[in-house]
Design a protein around this motif. Structure first.
Motif, mmCIF file in Angstrom:
data_model
loop_
_atom_site.group_PDB
_atom_site.id
_atom_site.type_symbol
_atom_site.label_atom_id
_atom_site.label_comp_id
_atom_site.label_asym_id
_atom_site.label_seq_id
_atom_site.Cartn_x
_atom_site.Cartn_y
_atom_site.Cartn_z
ATOM 1 N N PRO A 15 0.855 -1.188 0.000
ATOM 2 C CA PRO A 15 0.000 0.000 0.000
ATOM 3 C C PRO A 15 0.891 1.238 0.000
ATOM 4 C CG PRO A 15 0.133 -0.892 2.223
ATOM 5 C CD PRO A 15 0.961 -1.796 1.337
ATOM 6 N N PHE A 17 0.782 5.470 0.322
ATOM 7 C CA PHE A 17 0.073 6.724 0.528
ATOM 8 C C PHE A 17 1.098 7.830 0.661
ATOM 9 C CE2 PHE A 17 -2.154 9.612 3.677
ATOM 10 C CZ PHE A 17 -2.959 10.202 2.719
ATOM 11 N N GLU A 19 4.026 8.303 -0.895
ATOM 12 C CA GLU A 19 5.342 7.692 -0.679
ATOM 13 C C GLU A 19 6.342 8.068 -1.775
ATOM 14 O OE1 GLU A 19 6.061 6.393 2.048
ATOM 15 O OE2 GLU A 19 4.433 5.199 2.885
ATOM 16 N N ASP A 54 -3.060 4.483 -2.572
ATOM 17 C CA ASP A 54 -4.233 4.739 -1.733
ATOM 18 C C ASP A 54 -4.590 6.232 -1.763
ATOM 19 O OD1 ASP A 54 -6.253 4.422 0.094
ATOM 20 O OD2 ASP A 54 -4.936 4.303 1.843
ATOM 21 N N ASN A 82 -8.407 8.088 -0.835
ATOM 22 C CA ASN A 82 -7.689 7.503 0.302
ATOM 23 C C ASN A 82 -8.656 6.704 1.169
ATOM 24 O OD1 ASN A 82 -6.593 8.440 3.456
ATOM 25 N ND2 ASN A 82 -5.334 7.192 2.129
ATOM 26 N N GLN A 85 -4.914 2.282 5.118
ATOM 27 C CA GLN A 85 -3.978 1.181 4.857
ATOM 28 C C GLN A 85 -4.650 -0.185 4.787
ATOM 29 O OE1 GLN A 85 -1.685 -0.034 8.071
ATOM 30 N NE2 GLN A 85 -0.096 -1.048 6.891
ATOM 31 N N ASP A 105 4.894 -2.987 3.962
ATOM 32 C CA ASP A 105 4.803 -1.530 3.880
ATOM 33 C C ASP A 105 5.746 -0.997 2.815
ATOM 34 O OD1 ASP A 105 3.037 -1.621 5.928
ATOM 35 O OD2 ASP A 105 4.360 -0.702 7.424
ATOM 36 N N ALA A 106 5.324 0.102 2.191
ATOM 37 C CA ALA A 106 6.121 0.689 1.116
ATOM 38 C C ALA A 106 7.435 1.274 1.623
ATOM 39 C CB ALA A 106 5.315 1.769 0.422
ATOM 40 N N ASP A 107 7.547 1.521 2.937
ATOM 41 C CA ASP A 107 8.778 2.133 3.452
ATOM 42 C C ASP A 107 9.864 1.096 3.734
ATOM 43 O OD1 ASP A 107 7.734 0.936 5.670
ATOM 44 O OD2 ASP A 107 7.185 2.790 6.672
ATOM 45 N N GLN A 109 10.266 -0.976 6.062
ATOM 46 C CA GLN A 109 10.739 -1.105 7.445
ATOM 47 C C GLN A 109 10.834 -2.585 7.808
ATOM 48 O OE1 GLN A 109 7.805 1.793 9.270
ATOM 49 N NE2 GLN A 109 9.568 2.040 10.610
ATOM 50 N N LYS A 143 5.360 4.570 21.246
ATOM 51 C CA LYS A 143 4.733 3.577 20.375
ATOM 52 C C LYS A 143 4.849 2.179 20.971
ATOM 53 C CE LYS A 143 3.720 2.759 15.613
ATOM 54 N NZ LYS A 143 3.616 3.393 14.328
ATOM 55 N N ARG A 210 12.252 3.953 9.140
ATOM 56 C CA ARG A 210 11.851 4.423 7.816
ATOM 57 C C ARG A 210 13.051 5.026 7.095
ATOM 58 N NH1 ARG A 210 7.543 6.549 4.939
ATOM 59 N NH2 ARG A 210 5.612 5.569 5.619
ATOM 60 N N THR A 215 6.043 9.003 8.907
ATOM 61 C CA THR A 215 4.991 8.030 9.168
ATOM 62 C C THR A 215 3.643 8.599 8.722
ATOM 63 O OG1 THR A 215 3.822 6.776 10.858
ATOM 64 C CG2 THR A 215 4.832 8.832 11.570
ATOM 65 N N LYS A 216 2.802 7.726 8.166
ATOM 66 C CA LYS A 216 1.485 8.168 7.724
ATOM 67 C C LYS A 216 0.452 7.898 8.818
ATOM 68 C CE LYS A 216 3.349 9.096 3.732
ATOM 69 N NZ LYS A 216 4.725 9.039 4.220
ATOM 70 N N TYR A 217 0.951 7.391 9.948
ATOM 71 C CA TYR A 217 0.057 7.112 11.061
ATOM 72 C C TYR A 217 0.193 8.152 12.151
ATOM 73 C CZ TYR A 217 -2.205 2.821 9.784
ATOM 74 O OH TYR A 217 -3.019 1.904 9.186
ATOM 75 N N ARG A 221 -4.937 8.362 14.038
ATOM 76 C CA ARG A 221 -5.132 7.194 13.185
ATOM 77 C C ARG A 221 -4.785 5.911 13.922
ATOM 78 N NH1 ARG A 221 -4.303 7.019 7.002
ATOM 79 N NH2 ARG A 221 -5.420 8.861 6.335
HETATM 80 N N1 UDP Z 1 -0.693 3.758 4.136
HETATM 81 C C1 UDP Z 1 -1.767 3.690 3.227
HETATM 82 N N2 UDP Z 1 -2.857 4.468 3.455
HETATM 83 C C2 UDP Z 1 -2.958 5.298 4.524
HETATM 84 C C3 UDP Z 1 -1.882 5.340 5.463
HETATM 85 C C4 UDP Z 1 -0.773 4.556 5.232
HETATM 86 O O1 UDP Z 1 -1.719 2.958 2.255
HETATM 87 O O2 UDP Z 1 -3.983 5.977 4.648
HETATM 88 C C5 UDP Z 1 0.493 2.912 3.884
HETATM 89 C C6 UDP Z 1 1.824 3.656 3.861
HETATM 90 O O3 UDP Z 1 2.093 4.193 2.590
HETATM 91 C C7 UDP Z 1 2.793 2.557 4.235
HETATM 92 C C8 UDP Z 1 1.984 1.676 5.176
HETATM 93 O O4 UDP Z 1 0.611 2.018 4.945
HETATM 94 O O5 UDP Z 1 3.168 1.771 3.120
HETATM 95 C C9 UDP Z 1 2.360 1.886 6.638
HETATM 96 O O6 UDP Z 1 2.353 3.259 6.945
HETATM 97 P P1 UDP Z 1 3.489 3.924 7.824
HETATM 98 O O7 UDP Z 1 4.823 3.424 7.419
HETATM 99 O O8 UDP Z 1 3.277 5.400 7.745
HETATM 100 O O9 UDP Z 1 3.104 3.402 9.265
HETATM 101 P P2 UDP Z 1 4.113 3.062 10.478
HETATM 102 O O10 UDP Z 1 5.156 2.150 9.932
HETATM 103 O O11 UDP Z 1 4.669 4.367 10.906
HETATM 104 O O12 UDP Z 1 3.227 2.430 11.497
#
Ligand code: UDP
Ligand code: MG
Length: 321
Positions: A15, A17, A19, A54, A82, A85, A105-107, A109, A143, A210, A215-217, A221
């Motif tokens: 996914p 968003f 990125e 997304d 949107n 996730q 995840d796209a990042d 991690q 977290k 990352r 972060t998108k969270y 959220r």
């Molecule tokens: N993401 C998405 N839609 C959203 C929010 C996040 O598709 O509305 C995707 C985001 O691009 C990423 C994955 O969900 O690939 C996890 O998000 P993020 O890395 O920001 O979360 P964290 O790792 O900080 O919990």
């Protein structure tokens, strides 16, 4: 190797968003990874990387388009807005083809070298393979502790989830088909996947930070997702308020008895301000809480009753028709 002896077709579902900062690096690393797996004969050369956009507001979709026109290893799914996730993951799983699908995840991690372990486990007949974090060192203190409370609450309420597992997992074609039969609008994949009941396994990895972007969270959220998990899989909160109501009722009954005794026999103090006002606030608060919890579930029923689509695809690129 799967049971038919042929290397399985693997689909990686990501996914995305907003990125744009990280997508080129992610695509490069995953393409190399896929090529290495295909060279080792672990996956079929038809394996693919599916990016689900997304509803990004930045250049994410343009980048996906460029990747898809450059190589048939990439595919793109653009959602109409949107959705979040969980829905983007669900959309990707429903749209992608392949014998096994891995969501990540796209990042990046999540450690992509664990994919080898996931495939090995899949080859041994496991249809769900959870990526589990061996530790949470890359997380902030906040977290780490909120996650602990979240998982503690979930298991306390009888919801089976895999601890320290996010959405990094392998699903077999059959598991994906099973998942497709769950049509709930209040989607929380970490709660549903254990309910599929197929043979499952866990592989461990260390989550890194990352590489780029933020972060998108947000906190809001994160709380939303946690609440979704709790209220979509457990009716314990509803029971708790019934029990709480019963307890307060019993206490009130006892106090009433005591007040009557004090009035008739004149023992102790005359019931006064405190005994009148405190229960008003106490019960008022309790009632509001109870209505709030019940309302949370009524809201869920409302959303489910509408039966809205979980996602809608605006464009597809590089997909098998
Ligand atoms: N993401 C998405 N839609 C959203 C929010 C996040 O598709 O509305 C995707 C985001 O691009 C990423 C994955 O969900 O690939 C996890 O998000 P993020 O890395 O920001 O979360 P964290 O790792 O900080 O919990
Ligand atoms: Mg992340």
């Amino acid at each position: 190797m799967n049971t038919t002896g042929k290397a399985p077709i693997l689909g990686l579902v990501l996914p995305c968003f907003n990125e744009e900062d990280i997508l080129p690096a992610t695509a490069g690393r995953l393409e190399a990874k896929l090529r290495q797996l295909a060279d080792d004969g672990l996956v079929s050369a038809e394996s693919r990387i599916y990016f689900v956009d997304d509803g990004s507001a930045d250049r994410t979709w343009q980048l996906i388009q460029e990747l898809c026109s450059r190589s048939s290893s990439f595919a793109g799914i653009k959602l109409s807005r949107n959705y979040g996730q969980q829905y983007a993951l669900y959309a990707g799983l429903m749209e992608a083809t392949g014998d096994a699908l891995i969501t990540l995840d796209a990042d990046l991690q999540d450690d992509i070298d664990v994919i080898d372990d996931m495939l090995a486990s899949f080859g041994r007949g496991n249809e769900i393979v959870y990526g589990v974090r061996a530790n949470r060192e890359s997380d902030t203190f906040f977290k780490r502790y909120t996650a602990k409370i979240h998982y503690g609450l979930l298991s306390g309420m009888g919801v089976a989830t895999v601890h320290n597992h996010a959405d990094f997992r392998l699903l077999s074609r059959r598991a994906v088909e099973f998942l497709g039969e769950y049509r709930e609008v209040n989607l929380y994949l970490r709660g549903i996947v254990p309910l599929l009941g197929l043979p499952s396994d866990q592989v461990f990895y260390t989550r890194s930070e990352r590489l780029a972007g933020d972060t998108k969270y947000s906190l809001g959220r994160m709380l939303g997702l946690s609440l979704q998990g709790l209220t979509s899989f457990s009716i314990v909160p509803l029971r708790v308020i019934s029990v709480l109501g019963l307890v307060v009722f019993c206490i009130a009954l006892g106090l009433g008895g005591w007040a009557l005794y004090a009035a008739v026999w004149g023992a102790g103090t005359v019931p006064g301000w405190a005994s009148t006002v405190i229960p008003i606030y106490l019960l008022g608060g309790l009632q509001l809480l109870a209505i709030g919890v019940a309302g949370e579930y009524i809201g869920k029923t409302f959303m489910e009753a509408k039966g809205r689509p979980l996602y809608q695809v605006e464009r597809r690129l590089g997909m098998n028709e």
